[in-house]
Scaffold this active site. Structure first.
Site, PDB file in Angstrom:
ATOM      1  N   ASP A  18      -4.795  -5.669  -8.782  1.00 27.72           N
ATOM      2  CA  ASP A  18      -4.716  -4.799  -7.617  1.00 27.72           C
ATOM      3  C   ASP A  18      -3.474  -5.194  -6.819  1.00 27.72           C
ATOM      4  O   ASP A  18      -3.188  -6.378  -6.634  1.00 27.72           O
ATOM      5  CB  ASP A  18      -5.996  -5.025  -6.789  1.00 27.72           C
ATOM      6  N   ASN A  62       2.698   1.592   1.920  1.00 22.67           N
ATOM      7  CA  ASN A  62       2.627   3.016   2.272  1.00 22.67           C
ATOM      8  C   ASN A  62       2.990   3.242   3.738  1.00 22.67           C
ATOM      9  O   ASN A  62       3.767   4.148   4.067  1.00 22.67           O
ATOM     10  CB  ASN A  62       1.202   3.543   2.062  1.00 22.67           C
ATOM     11  N   HIS A 109       4.540   7.258   1.760  1.00 27.21           N
ATOM     12  CA  HIS A 109       3.686   7.514   0.598  1.00 27.21           C
ATOM     13  C   HIS A 109       4.467   7.711  -0.693  1.00 27.21           C
ATOM     14  O   HIS A 109       4.032   7.308  -1.772  1.00 27.21           O
ATOM     15  CB  HIS A 109       2.836   8.759   0.892  1.00 27.21           C
ATOM     16  N   ASP A 122       3.971   5.809  -4.144  1.00 25.94           N
ATOM     17  CA  ASP A 122       3.832   6.426  -5.480  1.00 25.94           C
ATOM     18  C   ASP A 122       4.837   5.832  -6.462  1.00 25.94           C
ATOM     19  O   ASP A 122       4.515   5.569  -7.622  1.00 25.94           O
ATOM     20  CB  ASP A 122       4.058   7.941  -5.400  1.00 25.94           C
ATOM     21  N   GLU A 174      -4.902   1.813  -6.423  1.00 22.42           N
ATOM     22  CA  GLU A 174      -3.853   0.849  -6.760  1.00 22.42           C
ATOM     23  C   GLU A 174      -4.446  -0.319  -7.518  1.00 22.42           C
ATOM     24  O   GLU A 174      -3.954  -1.426  -7.478  1.00 22.42           O
ATOM     25  CB  GLU A 174      -3.110   0.373  -5.504  1.00 22.42           C
TER      26      GLU A 174
HETATM   27  P1  GH3 Z   1      -5.294  -5.824  -0.535  1.00 23.01           P
HETATM   28  O1  GH3 Z   1      -4.155  -6.790  -0.568  1.00 23.01           O
HETATM   29  O2  GH3 Z   1      -6.541  -6.460   0.005  1.00 23.01           O
HETATM   30  O3  GH3 Z   1      -5.531  -5.163  -1.848  1.00 23.01           O
HETATM   31  O4  GH3 Z   1      -4.912  -4.698   0.543  1.00 23.01           O
HETATM   32  P2  GH3 Z   1      -4.435  -3.199   0.254  1.00 23.01           P
HETATM   33  O5  GH3 Z   1      -3.694  -2.722   1.452  1.00 23.01           O
HETATM   34  O6  GH3 Z   1      -3.711  -3.112  -1.036  1.00 23.01           O
HETATM   35  O7  GH3 Z   1      -5.823  -2.469   0.033  1.00 23.01           O
HETATM   36  P3  GH3 Z   1      -6.493  -1.220   0.727  1.00 23.01           P
HETATM   37  O8  GH3 Z   1      -7.687  -0.939  -0.129  1.00 23.01           O
HETATM   38  O9  GH3 Z   1      -6.700  -1.487   2.185  1.00 23.01           O
HETATM   39  O10 GH3 Z   1      -5.446  -0.043   0.620  1.00 23.01           O
HETATM   40  C1  GH3 Z   1      -5.219   0.618  -0.578  1.00 23.01           C
HETATM   41  C2  GH3 Z   1      -4.280   1.751  -0.285  1.00 23.01           C
HETATM   42  O11 GH3 Z   1      -3.852   2.392  -1.492  1.00 23.01           O
HETATM   43  C3  GH3 Z   1      -4.884   2.835   0.563  1.00 23.01           C
HETATM   44  C4  GH3 Z   1      -4.542   4.116  -0.132  1.00 23.01           C
HETATM   45  O12 GH3 Z   1      -4.018   5.065   0.739  1.00 23.01           O
HETATM   46  C5  GH3 Z   1      -3.473   3.703  -1.131  1.00 23.01           C
HETATM   47  N1  GH3 Z   1      -3.403   4.555  -2.317  1.00 23.01           N
HETATM   48  C6  GH3 Z   1      -4.390   4.809  -3.209  1.00 23.01           C
HETATM   49  N2  GH3 Z   1      -3.936   5.656  -4.154  1.00 23.01           N
HETATM   50  C7  GH3 Z   1      -2.645   5.949  -3.869  1.00 23.01           C
HETATM   51  C8  GH3 Z   1      -1.641   6.783  -4.475  1.00 23.01           C
HETATM   52  O13 GH3 Z   1      -1.840   7.428  -5.510  1.00 23.01           O
HETATM   53  N3  GH3 Z   1      -0.406   6.826  -3.891  1.00 23.01           N
HETATM   54  C9  GH3 Z   1      -0.144   6.114  -2.755  1.00 23.01           C
HETATM   55  N4  GH3 Z   1       1.079   6.201  -2.245  1.00 23.01           N
HETATM   56  N5  GH3 Z   1      -1.068   5.360  -2.150  1.00 23.01           N
HETATM   57  C10 GH3 Z   1      -2.304   5.270  -2.691  1.00 23.01           C
HETATM   58 MG    MG Z   2      -4.631  -3.610  -2.858  1.00 27.97          MG
HETATM   59 MG    MG Z   3      -7.632  -1.861  -4.029  1.00 26.73          MG
END
Ligand code: GH3
Ligand code: MG
Ligand code: MG
Length: 195
Positions: free
Chosen positions: A73, A81, A86, A90, A116
């Protein structure tokens, strides 16, 4: 002789014959590809991953072979982001997959498990081999900065690893063990491998 797009009736069923090179065969192949590959990253999707893992667990249990699973992850991806936008987020997902797809072997699988979070399935790989692979994954991401539209920044991932050697484990239990290790890697400071 059968020609492309010919119909064949066998009993109650009607089959359509598509020769390998025909445009309709390519169309169906593309439709099939879209059902198993994630459009953004080119990694396999979660559905394909679950089917693949189920099959590999059965095979490894039957022949008493090792099978490893990595869940990883992106660290602080929400911040990437928020800070860079965003589209950059991506790009990070695409570039990360590009780096990893160049590393996984043909008999192995890289899949996008969710937003992610990614998974790698390594048949015929024991725990020590899986740890080495996981460390390479971690380094492939953190050693070379990411660059997008003039922005340069570091990305790290946390990795949870697990392995079975011949046990007929439940798919969700196997995933949970890797996931628990991933969450430990997060708690212990991120950018690390646990398992
Ligand atoms: P951690 O280190 O604990 O993993 O923190 P984190 O910020 O990575 O985890 P969190 O679950 O808080 O945030 C995940 C983010 O991933 C939130 C969501 O908007 C973003 N995300 C999920 N899918 C996509 C995507 O396809 N594109 C983009 N740009 N962002 C995405
Ligand atoms: Mg994460
Ligand atoms: Mg995650």
């Amino acid at each position: 002789m059968l020609r492309d797009a010919d119909f064949v009736k066998i009993g109650a069923a009607i089959f359509k014959f598509l020769s390998g090179s025909g445009i309709e065969a390519s169309y169906h192949e593309e439709i099939y590809r879209m059902t198993i590959v994630d459009a953004l990253t080119g990694a396999h999707n979660k559905r394909y991953f679950l089917e693949f893992l189920e099959r590999e667990i059965a095979r490894c249990a039957r022949y008493r072979r090792p099978l490893s699973l990595l869940m990883f992850d992106i660290d602080h991806f929400k911040q990437i982001n928020d800070k860079h936008g965003h589209l950059t987020g991506d790009y990070v997902l695409r570039e990360m997959s590009r780096r990893l797809l160049g590393r996984v072997r043909r008999e192995e699988l890289l899949a996008r498990y969710g937003g992610e979070e990614f998974a790698a399935v390594l048949p015929e790989t024991d725990l020590s081999g899986a740890r080495t692979f996981a460390e390479q994954v971690r380094r492939l991401i953190c050693d070379q900065p990411f660059e997008y539209e003039g922005d340069t920044f570091a990305v790290t991932v946390s990795v949870g690893v697990t392995c079975v050697e011949g046990q007929d484990i439940d798919v969700s239990a196997f995933i949970k063990t890797a996931d628990d290790n991933l969450y430990r890697a997060k708690r212990e400071g991120r950018n690390r491998v646990i398992g």
